[in-house]
Motif scaffolding. Structure first.
Motif, PDB file in Angstrom:
ATOM      1  N   MET A   4     -45.739  59.041 -31.793  1.00  0.00           N
ATOM      2  CA  MET A   4     -45.320  60.387 -31.459  1.00  0.00           C
ATOM      3  C   MET A   4     -45.472  60.655 -29.958  1.00  0.00           C
ATOM      4  O   MET A   4     -44.647  61.317 -29.383  1.00  0.00           O
ATOM      5  N   ILE A   5     -46.553  60.162 -29.392  1.00  0.00           N
ATOM      6  CA  ILE A   5     -46.780  60.359 -27.947  1.00  0.00           C
ATOM      7  C   ILE A   5     -45.658  59.713 -27.144  1.00  0.00           C
ATOM      8  O   ILE A   5     -45.251  60.247 -26.118  1.00  0.00           O
ATOM      9  N   PHE A   6     -45.172  58.569 -27.605  1.00  0.00           N
ATOM     10  CA  PHE A   6     -44.077  57.872 -26.939  1.00  0.00           C
ATOM     11  C   PHE A   6     -42.835  58.760 -26.873  1.00  0.00           C
ATOM     12  O   PHE A   6     -42.167  58.825 -25.846  1.00  0.00           O
ATOM     13  N   LEU A   7     -42.545  59.481 -27.951  1.00  0.00           N
ATOM     14  CA  LEU A   7     -41.393  60.385 -27.989  1.00  0.00           C
ATOM     15  C   LEU A   7     -41.560  61.508 -26.959  1.00  0.00           C
ATOM     16  O   LEU A   7     -40.614  61.859 -26.256  1.00  0.00           O
ATOM     17  N   ILE A  52     -43.269  61.367 -24.189  1.00  0.00           N
ATOM     18  CA  ILE A  52     -43.098  60.769 -22.861  1.00  0.00           C
ATOM     19  C   ILE A  52     -41.612  60.607 -22.547  1.00  0.00           C
ATOM     20  O   ILE A  52     -41.160  60.949 -21.456  1.00  0.00           O
ATOM     21  N   ILE A  53     -40.844  60.113 -23.508  1.00  0.00           N
ATOM     22  CA  ILE A  53     -39.395  59.950 -23.327  1.00  0.00           C
ATOM     23  C   ILE A  53     -38.739  61.299 -23.064  1.00  0.00           C
ATOM     24  O   ILE A  53     -37.909  61.432 -22.150  1.00  0.00           O
ATOM     25  N   LEU A  54     -39.088  62.304 -23.830  1.00  0.00           N
ATOM     26  CA  LEU A  54     -38.517  63.642 -23.634  1.00  0.00           C
ATOM     27  C   LEU A  54     -38.896  64.223 -22.274  1.00  0.00           C
ATOM     28  O   LEU A  54     -38.069  64.853 -21.608  1.00  0.00           O
ATOM     29  N   ALA A  55     -40.142  64.000 -21.847  1.00  0.00           N
ATOM     30  CA  ALA A  55     -40.576  64.497 -20.539  1.00  0.00           C
ATOM     31  C   ALA A  55     -39.806  63.804 -19.416  1.00  0.00           C
ATOM     32  O   ALA A  55     -39.377  64.459 -18.453  1.00  0.00           O
ATOM     33  N   LEU A  56     -39.617  62.497 -19.527  1.00  0.00           N
ATOM     34  CA  LEU A  56     -38.843  61.766 -18.514  1.00  0.00           C
ATOM     35  C   LEU A  56     -37.391  62.234 -18.491  1.00  0.00           C
ATOM     36  O   LEU A  56     -36.805  62.408 -17.423  1.00  0.00           O
ATOM     37  N   PHE A  57     -36.816  62.444 -19.652  1.00  0.00           N
ATOM     38  CA  PHE A  57     -35.433  62.939 -19.733  1.00  0.00           C
ATOM     39  C   PHE A  57     -35.328  64.295 -19.044  1.00  0.00           C
ATOM     40  O   PHE A  57     -34.423  64.534 -18.243  1.00  0.00           O
TER      41      PHE A  57
END
Length: 140
Positions: A1-4, A6-11
């Motif tokens: 879940m944390i990975f998701l 991180i991806i959303l924050a980078l996006f």
């Protein structure tokens, strides 16, 4: 879940940088030359004195033909005088804006292509200048 997350924050960061890059304009001329490149490796220029790894050859074409090539390769001219023009190119996904500037100098045109935001450009500005050069060399 944390990975998701991180991806959303980078996006979100990249979307925000894209929006930020849309505000601004080309640096323009400085002492009748294209402005010097900054310290970031996200730009190329044909003006004298550029570090070899960021140098490109000037364009051997008329000012009008260079303007036509910029528009034909996806650029939008934002400012134009008899011997200077600025244009923008926008990336597809995040809408990053890069500036291209051209200064006519007799039979050649000096060119500068630079990203407005970010540190590296992964060679995008060099490729853009070469795409313009290829367009100018292609038979009409």
């Amino acid at each position: 879940m944390i990975f998701l997350y991180i991806i959303l924050a980078l996006f979100a960061l990249f979307v925000g940088l894209g929006i930020y890059s849309q505000k601004g304009e080309a640096p323009g001329l400085e002492h009748k030359r294209l402005k010097e490149l900054g310290s970031k490796p996200n730009a190329v220029s044909s003006e004298a004195g550029v570090q070899p790894e960021r140098a490109v050859a000037p364009l051997q074409a008329s000012f009008k033909n260079v303007a036509d090539a910029i528009e034909a390769t996806g650029g939008t001219i934002t400012s134009r005088t008899e011997s200077y023009l600025s244009a923008t190119y926008m990336s597809r996904i995040f809408k990053f804006v890069d500036d291209v500037e051209v200064r006519s100098d007799g039979d050649i045109c000096h060119i500068r292509s630079a990203s407005r935001v970010g540190y590296s450009d992964n060679g995008v500005n060099r490729k853009r200048v070469e795409k313009i050069r290829t367009y100018l060399q292609s038979p009409s």
